[in-house]
Write a protein that holds these residues in place. Structure first.
Motif, PDB file in Angstrom:
ATOM      1  N   TYR A 202      10.641 -14.402 -86.419  1.00 43.73           N
ATOM      2  CA  TYR A 202      10.061 -15.554 -85.723  1.00 43.73           C
ATOM      3  C   TYR A 202       9.687 -15.156 -84.298  1.00 43.73           C
ATOM      4  O   TYR A 202      10.149 -14.158 -83.760  1.00 43.73           O
ATOM      5  CB  TYR A 202      10.994 -16.769 -85.766  1.00 43.73           C
ATOM      6  CG  TYR A 202      12.173 -16.795 -84.823  1.00 43.73           C
ATOM      7  CD1 TYR A 202      12.020 -17.170 -83.492  1.00 43.73           C
ATOM      8  CD2 TYR A 202      13.464 -16.512 -85.272  1.00 43.73           C
ATOM      9  CE1 TYR A 202      13.114 -17.236 -82.625  1.00 43.73           C
ATOM     10  CE2 TYR A 202      14.564 -16.583 -84.423  1.00 43.73           C
ATOM     11  CZ  TYR A 202      14.369 -16.945 -83.095  1.00 43.73           C
ATOM     12  OH  TYR A 202      15.455 -17.014 -82.247  1.00 43.73           O
ATOM     13  N   SER A 203       8.792 -15.927 -83.705  1.00 43.46           N
ATOM     14  CA  SER A 203       8.239 -15.629 -82.378  1.00 43.46           C
ATOM     15  C   SER A 203       7.711 -14.203 -82.285  1.00 43.46           C
ATOM     16  O   SER A 203       7.991 -13.486 -81.310  1.00 43.46           O
ATOM     17  CB  SER A 203       9.290 -15.874 -81.286  1.00 43.46           C
ATOM     18  OG  SER A 203       9.574 -17.241 -81.164  1.00 43.46           O
ATOM     19  N   PRO A 204       6.935 -13.744 -83.288  1.00 42.27           N
ATOM     20  CA  PRO A 204       6.395 -12.381 -83.223  1.00 42.27           C
ATOM     21  C   PRO A 204       5.360 -12.216 -82.118  1.00 42.27           C
ATOM     22  O   PRO A 204       4.989 -11.092 -81.785  1.00 42.27           O
ATOM     23  CB  PRO A 204       5.764 -12.194 -84.611  1.00 42.27           C
ATOM     24  CG  PRO A 204       5.366 -13.586 -85.017  1.00 42.27           C
ATOM     25  CD  PRO A 204       6.466 -14.461 -84.494  1.00 42.27           C
ATOM     26  N   THR A 211       0.025 -13.143 -76.587  1.00 40.99           N
ATOM     27  CA  THR A 211      -1.394 -13.394 -76.877  1.00 40.99           C
ATOM     28  C   THR A 211      -2.253 -13.066 -75.664  1.00 40.99           C
ATOM     29  O   THR A 211      -3.455 -12.843 -75.785  1.00 40.99           O
ATOM     30  CB  THR A 211      -1.636 -14.869 -77.250  1.00 40.99           C
ATOM     31  OG1 THR A 211      -1.378 -15.701 -76.094  1.00 40.99           O
ATOM     32  CG2 THR A 211      -0.752 -15.299 -78.399  1.00 40.99           C
ATOM     33  N   GLY A 212      -1.635 -13.080 -74.490  1.00 41.45           N
ATOM     34  CA  GLY A 212      -2.376 -12.842 -73.253  1.00 41.45           C
ATOM     35  C   GLY A 212      -3.106 -14.070 -72.759  1.00 41.45           C
ATOM     36  O   GLY A 212      -3.799 -14.025 -71.731  1.00 41.45           O
ATOM     37  N   THR A 258      -5.438  -9.386 -78.245  1.00 39.28           N
ATOM     38  CA  THR A 258      -4.083  -8.953 -77.896  1.00 39.28           C
ATOM     39  C   THR A 258      -3.077  -9.497 -78.901  1.00 39.28           C
ATOM     40  O   THR A 258      -2.127  -8.811 -79.296  1.00 39.28           O
ATOM     41  CB  THR A 258      -3.723  -9.430 -76.475  1.00 39.28           C
ATOM     42  OG1 THR A 258      -4.740  -9.000 -75.569  1.00 39.28           O
ATOM     43  CG2 THR A 258      -2.382  -8.864 -76.033  1.00 39.28           C
ATOM     44  N   ALA A 259      -3.291 -10.739 -79.331  1.00 42.05           N
ATOM     45  CA  ALA A 259      -2.403 -11.360 -80.324  1.00 42.05           C
ATOM     46  C   ALA A 259      -2.442 -10.589 -81.634  1.00 42.05           C
ATOM     47  O   ALA A 259      -1.394 -10.336 -82.257  1.00 42.05           O
ATOM     48  CB  ALA A 259      -2.807 -12.815 -80.558  1.00 42.05           C
ATOM     49  N   SER A 291      -5.109 -10.408 -88.071  1.00 36.55           N
ATOM     50  CA  SER A 291      -4.322  -9.252 -87.633  1.00 36.55           C
ATOM     51  C   SER A 291      -3.977  -8.360 -88.819  1.00 36.55           C
ATOM     52  O   SER A 291      -3.677  -7.171 -88.645  1.00 36.55           O
ATOM     53  CB  SER A 291      -3.040  -9.718 -86.942  1.00 36.55           C
ATOM     54  OG  SER A 291      -2.183 -10.393 -87.853  1.00 36.55           O
ATOM     55  N   LEU A 292      -4.031  -8.913 -90.026  1.00 37.06           N
ATOM     56  CA  LEU A 292      -3.758  -8.135 -91.236  1.00 37.06           C
ATOM     57  C   LEU A 292      -4.816  -7.052 -91.459  1.00 37.06           C
ATOM     58  O   LEU A 292      -4.597  -6.117 -92.227  1.00 37.06           O
ATOM     59  CB  LEU A 292      -3.690  -9.063 -92.451  1.00 37.06           C
ATOM     60  CG  LEU A 292      -2.455  -9.978 -92.502  1.00 37.06           C
ATOM     61  CD1 LEU A 292      -2.715 -11.183 -93.389  1.00 37.06           C
ATOM     62  CD2 LEU A 292      -1.247  -9.203 -92.995  1.00 37.06           C
TER      63      LEU A 292
END
Length: 328
Positions: A202-204, A211-212, A258-259, A291-292
């Motif tokens: 969690y909270s990755p 995320t910036g 960034t995220a 992001s994958l």
């Protein structure tokens, strides 16, 4: 959507889940209609794991998730948690892991979710006044009764995990894990891998910091709990932001956000890890899913880890009174 196994008991979920907490509270104002659209889009894009808890919004979050999956229950893996007790009209919290409470909490969650079975049931925080064997024993009874399919713990230390796993196989440990929270790599993660237990991170995105997109604490809503998070307060924010600037430069060179880079790092740390970034905005959901598509070399992974080294991060994960609730 890539699939990943959670534990060794047969549970398979999407490589990325969706944390639903912020749809009810903690991160500023909420909008149920928008949240329902986000959940539906997550399911449409292949996400199967939805994460909630009985304390999020005082039960509202479970009701929201239940409403969202009412007509597609067979396509969803519901994970929820018990153990943090909130007093009405009060910010005070306590932890309860007694066998009787475990069963009461489960029945209440089933009712709010509108389902007959919870797929993955976690103890949200370990109750240090109750032997973990007693708590997990009660959770095992829920499995035998058909009310729960798989069980796990959240924010538990290695010794507790071992003792719990002897009572009934744990499928997953849910804990905070990201570029700026890596303390579990020392003992907890090796223990999970030894026992065949997966990690649900969690909270990755470091509560949105990675995320910036957050340039100052003043940009956060007045009812955003991050205003009281040590990593966002005072000089800590600026010092942590400087670390992130170098990560953003790498993301720009890769052609991703960034995220996405921060999530790609978590995804690359092992196929036994499933991140559950939370969002209540459709735009960010789709950004997270993409992001994958980001592939990281070992060289890039090492570069990111050298930029945001644990000892460089300023501030604890939670305020002091909340840190006391962690069993690690």
């Amino acid at each position: 959507m890539e699939q990943r196994k959670l534990g060794n008991q047969g549970l398979v979920v999407s490589a990325m889940g969706l944390g639903c907490m912020g749809m009810s509270e903690f991160y500023g104002d909420t909008d149920d209609n928008e949240s329902l659209k986000v959940i539906q889009s997550a399911l449409d894009n292949g996400i199967t794991l939805l994460d909630t808890a009985d304390m999020y919004g005082g039960g509202h979050n479970e009701e929201l998730v239940g409403k969202a999956i009412k007509n597609c229950r067979d396509k969803v893996i519901i994970a929820t948690k018990f153990g943090i007790v909130r007093e009405k009209n009060s910010t005070s919290r306590s932890i309860c892991g007694t066998p009787d409470y475990v069963k009461q909490a489960c029945d209440a969650s089933l009712k709010r979710l509108g389902v007959e079975t919870i797929d993955l049931y976690y103890q949200h925080r370990v109750d240090l006044t109750v032997p973990i064997e007693d708590t997990v024993g009660a959770m095992a009874e829920l499995v035998h009764a058909g009310k729960v399919r798989y069980i796990g713990l959240s924010e538990a230390k290695a010794e507790t995990i071992r003792r719990a796993h002897q009572v009934h196989p744990l499928t997953a440990l849910q804990t905070e894990y990201s570029l700026w929270t890596r303390d579990i790599e020392q003992e907890i993660l090796p223990t999970l891998r030894e026992l065949g237990i997966s990690l649900v991170a969690y909270s990755p995105l470091g509560r949105g910091f990675l995320t910036g997109a957050i340039n100052s604490i003043d940009a956060l809503a007045q009812n955003d709990f991050r205003r009281f998070n040590p990593r966002f307060e005072g000089d800590n924010f600026g010092k942590n932001k400087k670390l992130l600037d170098d990560v953003t430069q790498i993301a720009t060179k890769l052609g991703c956000t960034t995220a996405q880079l921060a999530l790609a790092w978590v995804l690359a740390k092992g196929e036994d890890i499933v991140p559950i970034p939370g969002t209540k905005r459709l735009k960010y959901l789709l950004d997270n899913i993409n992001s994958l598509k980001v592939t990281l070399t070992d060289e890039l992974i090492n570069a990111l880890e050298s930029i945001i080294r644990p000892e460089k991060v300023q501030g604890t994960r939670y305020p002091a009174e909340r840190m006391k609730m962690l069993n690690n």
